[in-house]
Scaffold this active site. Structure first.
Site, PDB file in Angstrom:
ATOM      1  N   LYS A  25     -32.955 -78.204  27.150  1.00  0.00           N
ATOM      2  CA  LYS A  25     -32.699 -77.929  28.556  1.00  0.00           C
ATOM      3  C   LYS A  25     -31.315 -77.307  28.732  1.00  0.00           C
ATOM      4  CE  LYS A  25     -30.963 -80.136  31.969  1.00  0.00           C
ATOM      5  NZ  LYS A  25     -30.446 -78.970  32.708  1.00  0.00           N
ATOM      6  N   GLU A  27     -21.641 -85.154  22.600  1.00  0.00           N
ATOM      7  CA  GLU A  27     -20.436 -84.309  22.530  1.00  0.00           C
ATOM      8  C   GLU A  27     -19.912 -84.242  23.953  1.00  0.00           C
ATOM      9  OE1 GLU A  27     -19.241 -83.079  19.746  1.00  0.00           O
ATOM     10  OE2 GLU A  27     -20.954 -83.438  18.427  1.00  0.00           O
ATOM     11  N   CYS A  57     -14.271 -77.745  26.198  1.00  0.00           N
ATOM     12  CA  CYS A  57     -14.022 -79.164  25.906  1.00  0.00           C
ATOM     13  C   CYS A  57     -12.834 -79.324  24.967  1.00  0.00           C
ATOM     14  CB  CYS A  57     -15.272 -79.796  25.321  1.00  0.00           C
ATOM     15  SG  CYS A  57     -15.932 -78.869  23.951  1.00  0.00           S
ATOM     16  N   GLU A  78      -9.760 -84.691  32.716  1.00  0.00           N
ATOM     17  CA  GLU A  78     -10.199 -83.371  32.261  1.00  0.00           C
ATOM     18  C   GLU A  78     -10.413 -82.486  33.488  1.00  0.00           C
ATOM     19  OE1 GLU A  78     -14.241 -82.871  30.760  1.00  0.00           O
ATOM     20  OE2 GLU A  78     -13.427 -81.733  29.087  1.00  0.00           O
TER      21      GLU A  78
HETATM   22  P1  NAD Z   1     -22.787 -82.243  32.843  1.00  0.00           P
HETATM   23  O1  NAD Z   1     -22.639 -83.566  32.185  1.00  0.00           O
HETATM   24  O2  NAD Z   1     -22.747 -82.200  34.310  1.00  0.00           O
HETATM   25  O3  NAD Z   1     -24.165 -81.563  32.417  1.00  0.00           O
HETATM   26  C1  NAD Z   1     -24.500 -81.336  31.085  1.00  0.00           C
HETATM   27  C2  NAD Z   1     -26.012 -81.220  30.968  1.00  0.00           C
HETATM   28  O4  NAD Z   1     -26.587 -82.488  31.283  1.00  0.00           O
HETATM   29  C3  NAD Z   1     -26.638 -80.211  31.931  1.00  0.00           C
HETATM   30  O5  NAD Z   1     -27.703 -79.548  31.270  1.00  0.00           O
HETATM   31  C4  NAD Z   1     -27.175 -81.112  33.034  1.00  0.00           C
HETATM   32  O6  NAD Z   1     -28.278 -80.549  33.712  1.00  0.00           O
HETATM   33  C5  NAD Z   1     -27.601 -82.328  32.241  1.00  0.00           C
HETATM   34  N1  NAD Z   1     -27.702 -83.561  33.041  1.00  0.00           N
HETATM   35  C6  NAD Z   1     -27.036 -83.867  34.184  1.00  0.00           C
HETATM   36  N2  NAD Z   1     -27.423 -85.094  34.622  1.00  0.00           N
HETATM   37  C7  NAD Z   1     -28.332 -85.567  33.746  1.00  0.00           C
HETATM   38  C8  NAD Z   1     -29.080 -86.769  33.633  1.00  0.00           C
HETATM   39  N3  NAD Z   1     -28.954 -87.742  34.535  1.00  0.00           N
HETATM   40  N4  NAD Z   1     -29.923 -86.927  32.595  1.00  0.00           N
HETATM   41  C9  NAD Z   1     -30.028 -85.961  31.649  1.00  0.00           C
HETATM   42  N5  NAD Z   1     -29.365 -84.791  31.699  1.00  0.00           N
HETATM   43  C10 NAD Z   1     -28.505 -84.591  32.728  1.00  0.00           C
HETATM   44  O7  NAD Z   1     -21.660 -81.325  32.170  1.00  0.00           O
HETATM   45  P2  NAD Z   1     -21.317 -79.814  32.519  1.00  0.00           P
HETATM   46  O8  NAD Z   1     -20.566 -79.845  33.811  1.00  0.00           O
HETATM   47  O9  NAD Z   1     -22.508 -78.942  32.374  1.00  0.00           O
HETATM   48  O10 NAD Z   1     -20.332 -79.441  31.318  1.00  0.00           O
HETATM   49  C11 NAD Z   1     -18.997 -79.718  31.335  1.00  0.00           C
HETATM   50  C12 NAD Z   1     -18.676 -80.957  30.491  1.00  0.00           C
HETATM   51  O11 NAD Z   1     -19.195 -80.804  29.175  1.00  0.00           O
HETATM   52  C13 NAD Z   1     -17.198 -81.164  30.300  1.00  0.00           C
HETATM   53  O12 NAD Z   1     -16.875 -82.518  30.464  1.00  0.00           O
HETATM   54  C14 NAD Z   1     -16.948 -80.755  28.851  1.00  0.00           C
HETATM   55  O13 NAD Z   1     -15.835 -81.326  28.269  1.00  0.00           O
HETATM   56  C15 NAD Z   1     -18.207 -81.162  28.211  1.00  0.00           C
HETATM   57  N6  NAD Z   1     -18.413 -80.438  26.962  1.00  0.00           N
HETATM   58  C16 NAD Z   1     -18.251 -81.072  25.761  1.00  0.00           C
HETATM   59  C17 NAD Z   1     -18.403 -80.387  24.557  1.00  0.00           C
HETATM   60  C18 NAD Z   1     -18.235 -81.053  23.235  1.00  0.00           C
HETATM   61  O14 NAD Z   1     -18.726 -80.525  22.252  1.00  0.00           O
HETATM   62  N7  NAD Z   1     -17.596 -82.197  23.152  1.00  0.00           N
HETATM   63  C19 NAD Z   1     -18.737 -79.051  24.577  1.00  0.00           C
HETATM   64  C20 NAD Z   1     -18.881 -78.422  25.812  1.00  0.00           C
HETATM   65  C21 NAD Z   1     -18.740 -79.125  26.985  1.00  0.00           C
END
Ligand code: NAD
Length: 455
Positions: free
Chosen positions: A155, A230, A264, A358
């Site tokens: 997804k 992650e 991130c 963050e």
């Molecule tokens: P997010 O947590 O809002 O969403 C990430 C994904 O999870 C999206 O596809 C979203 O649709 C899905 N999601 C949201 N709610 C959900 C639920 N209840 N159940 C299952 N899936 C759900 O994050 P974002 O805003 O898309 O991305 C930014 C964040 O990602 C930042 O905190 C960043 O640090 C982190 N990030 C971490 C890494 C890493 O490798 N550590 C890499 C990239 C981004």
């Protein structure tokens, strides 16, 4: 009943396309399709699976320009970054094409027989991707998962589905059988949540925010579902007086403002030894002012817009804090698009919200430190532990500090980006498990131990 949503170009605010989003029942149907495909995919011989992944890699390379263009339009990534990201997918596929023929088990000495371990695929793997690096993060999950013999339901984030949809089409073009790599566009709370609750999905690989990651981990507990996380970061860039200060200052803008700070691994906390603070800040200011924030289609562009209006507003909300003063800013276009200049803050203390949380935008905070012990303590005073950099020309200090900082990925005298052949992941609340490199295969296999009696 399915609904639709709009994909917006963040540099122009123009509509790119309107897509259907799947509901829970449609998600279940695709999960069932992946489960059926698993029965045959796991039996594809290692050599054939390797060849299919190599072909997939070659097809991605043949479409790199198209994929990059989709990412520029959908996510506002600079042209340079978007091409790197498309190439990263091809490289990751090529790297894991080496895995099916090298998924070694062990032969362990035992009395009365032979003991062998096997690395078995887990089954259907659910991969949930954030919006900041849609292509690489999708491929870090699916390449290792497919190489190990799993099938995938993936997804993409609501904001950035375009490249994932295209990658699934390219997989078919490369000869990966129908049902093996499935991309489902939809809401996290619907499609992502169903990956967690549907028992046919045997593992979740989630990349995103720490808060959603925690709820996914809790949801997985119910079925003891395997999970890799992650999550977020607040990484430190630690500059000692004995380093090449000019080099450290010149490298600092890219380490935090690349991808508009929506990274991130962004080094969003800069720690500078007091005796060189002014010299560092002078070099840093020059670099920030020269940082090119412009149309992401231009080859010269170093930073594009933020991904959405909402993200721009969230990032801007950090700037009205009484706990900081603005040291200086760079520039940004005005007019349509979610633009923001790179911004450098001087927090009044480590309690400032901007130092703790963050921000995920082009904002960085700088604090001075006295000595090595204080630098380590400040770097570690965070719930996160994903990345970081250490600048010093003292080899002993480089070793001591890199061992002392609680973080999964550090670089000394550089801000190296993630390498697909080395492990990547976080300490503390930055994650659980490792992506990339040889370690990721452990996250997509179960170890089976079999004893064969010979007597
Ligand atoms: P997010 O947590 O809002 O969403 C990430 C994904 O999870 C999206 O596809 C979203 O649709 C899905 N999601 C949201 N709610 C959900 C639920 N209840 N159940 C299952 N899936 C759900 O994050 P974002 O805003 O898309 O991305 C930014 C964040 O990602 C930042 O905190 C960043 O640090 C982190 N990030 C971490 C890494 C890493 O490798 N550590 C890499 C990239 C981004």
């Amino acid at each position: 009943m399915s609904t639709t949503f709009d994909v917006i170009n963040p540099a122009t605010e123009k509509l790119v396309t309107t897509l259907q989003e799947a509901d829970s029942a449609q998600t279940d149907e695709i999960i069932a399709k992946a489960a059926k495909a698993f029965l045959t995919w796991k039996k594809v011989s290692p050599g054939d699976r390797a060849n299919l992944l190599r072909r997939f890699s070659a097809v991605v390379t043949a479409h790199r320009e198209e994929l990059a263009q989709l990412e520029i339009t959908n996510s506002g990534h600079t042209r340079g970054n978007a091409l790197w990201e498309a190439d990263n997918v091809a490289n990751v596929l090529n790297y894991y094409a080496g895995a099916p023929e090298r998924l070694f088990g062990k032969q362990i000495p035992v009395a009365g027989g032979v003991d062998i371990t096997f690395k078995e695929p887990i089954g259907v793997v659910g991969i949930i991707v954030p919006w900041n690096f849609p292509m690489p993060i999708a491929s870090w999950g699916f390449a290792a998962a497919l190489a190990a013999g799993n099938t995938v339901v993936l997804k993409p984030a609501e904001l950035t589905p375009m490249t994932a949809v295209r990658l699934a089409e390219l997989a078919l073009l490369a000869g990966i059988p129908e049902g093996v790599l499935n991309v489902i566009v939809g809401k996290g709370s619907v499609v992502g949540a169903r990956f967690v609750s549907n028992p046919t999905v045997r593992k979740i690989s989630f990349t995103g925010s720490t808060s959603v990651g925690k709820s996914i981990m809790a949801g997985c507990a119910d079925q003891v579902k395997r999970v890799t996380l992650e999550l977020g970061g607040k990484s430190a860039n630690v500059i000692f007086a004995d380093s090449d200060i000019d080099r450290a200052a010149a490298a600092a803008p890219g380490a935090v403002f690349d991808n508009s700070g929506q990274d991130c691994c962004a080094r969003s906390r800069i720690l500078v030894q007091k005796s060189v603070f002014d010299r560092f800040m002078a070099g840093f200011e020059k670099g920030v002012k020269e940082y090119r924030v412009e149309d992401p289609n231009l080859d010269s562009s170093q930073m594009g817009p933020l991904v959405s209006k909402k993200q721009l507003e969230t990032v801007q909300s950090f700037l009205n804090d009484k706990d900081d003063t603005v040291a200086f800013t760079g520039s940004a276009p005005t007019g349509a698009g979610y633009w923001m200049p790179p911004t450098v803050l001087l927090p009044k203390s480590v309690n400032a919200r901007t130092w703790q949380e963050e921000i995920f935008g082009p904002v960085v905070s700088v604090l001075p430190f006295e000595d090595e012990a204080e630098a380590i303590a400040l770097a570690n005073a965070s719930d996160y532990g994903l990345s970081g950099s250490i600048w010093t020309n003292d080899l002993g200090r480089a070793m001591r500090v890199s061992r002392a900082i609680e973080s999964g990925n550090l670089s000394v005298n550089s801000h190296s980006s993630v390498r697909f052949w080395t492990p990547f992941g976080g300490f503390k609340q930055s994650g659980l498990g490792r992506a990339l490199g040889p370690d990721a295969l452990d996250a997509y296999t179960e170890t089976k131990n079999v004893f064969f009696a010979t007597e």
